[in-house]
Write an enzyme that holds these catalytic residues in place. Sequence first.
Site, short mmCIF file in Angstrom:
data_model
loop_
_atom_site.label_atom_id
_atom_site.label_comp_id
_atom_site.label_asym_id
_atom_site.label_seq_id
_atom_site.Cartn_x
_atom_site.Cartn_y
_atom_site.Cartn_z
N ARG A 1 14.12 -32.91 -42.18
CA ARG A 1 12.96 -33.66 -41.69
C ARG A 1 11.72 -33.31 -42.52
O ARG A 1 10.85 -34.16 -42.74
CB ARG A 1 12.74 -33.36 -40.20
N LYS B 1 6.30 -35.45 -39.62
CA LYS B 1 5.62 -34.34 -38.92
C LYS B 1 4.46 -33.88 -39.79
O LYS B 1 4.50 -32.83 -40.44
CB LYS B 1 6.62 -33.21 -38.64
N GLU C 1 5.61 -42.29 -27.91
CA GLU C 1 5.80 -40.84 -27.95
C GLU C 1 5.18 -40.21 -26.71
O GLU C 1 4.24 -40.77 -26.14
CB GLU C 1 5.12 -40.32 -29.23
#
Length: 363
Positions: free
Chosen positions: A82, A185, A221
Amino acid sequence: MVMEKFDWENLPFGYIKTDYNIRCVYKDGKWGSLEVSSSEYIDIHIAATGLHYGQEAFEGLKAYMGKDGKIRLFRWEENARRMISSAEGVKMAAVPVEMFGEALFRVIALNKKFIPPYGSGASLYIRPLLYGSGAEVGVKPSVEYTFLMFVTPVGPYFKGGVTPINVMICRDFDRAAPLGTGNYKVGGNYAASLRAVIAAHESGYANIIFLDAKEKKYIDECGPANFFGIKDNTYITPKSESILNSITNMSLIEIAKSMGMKTERRPIPIEELTSFDETGACGTAAVISPIAKIFDPKTNKVYEYCKDGAPGPESMKLYNKLVSIQTGDEPDEFGWVTIVEKGKRQKAKDKSKKIEKQRDRII
Ligand SMILES: Cc1ncc(COP(=O)(O)O)c(C=O)c1O
């Protein structure tokens, strides 16, 4: 710091100084060697792109002490992958999985005494960080990057057992744009969420649910976590291009399937909140935070779950299974755990040969 003085059960989710961190610099088109530092500070150029243009990404994962005295990591390769995706998302040099792993095993070995004991509910939180450290004044990617990894022990998320939370739907702000960076992220997403998070706290809610930025029709989210709902023996979680691909969520999906539940990843319209038996937020920090109430300030509607004050039974089954795998209380039937021994990695026993093969490639 004398470790015996730690009150592990009451440690906050905050920063506590540990002995060492790892650093590495990307320069002239290649990564240098990993360096160990005992300083909590970095020297940073005043024109670094990480400071000015948000060229930065981070990760968050935990090491758990098992009953058998072995240190376990949960799906760390997914965090490494990620971070590569996040790096690509803001045009940074990516950290190869192998290098990420090397830094991870070293930083754990160097700070072994900070790993909370089995049964405390506490764990060692690991924070990898990557940022543009080269100087630029025009808006362009840096040619130099710094990767670092530090650790800090964190207390159990729920001190007195899993406790349902109340959350508010955000009607005033967006966290991420549909084709923006919400699926990476990167720090900018968190900065963009702060006004909403603080407003929710000030109104007495533990967390905020963001809606899809385009139509404001679907659940997106849930603060720094993914959302899920359960009904008709089905685990349902949003499909959206602006949410982070949660490693906890992808694991819960697999566990739900193994427990005979159906699973769906699809847009979840707000109105569907009335039909769920259970809802929750999931992520590394709490694994699952069951939701008791969702308040929508636009309609003044309150969606209620956990009416007896207790978390829902399906959520608890999923939670217990995942936590048991992470701490080694139950066999790692999915091949998700890596055991850290003397700063080295060791494959956990996998049932599946296929998983074994995949892991061999990664490790
Ligand atoms: C925005 C956001 N969504 C979801 C998650 C959950 O992801 P994970 O389960 O990989 O911790 C996090 C935490 O990392 C997050 O910050």
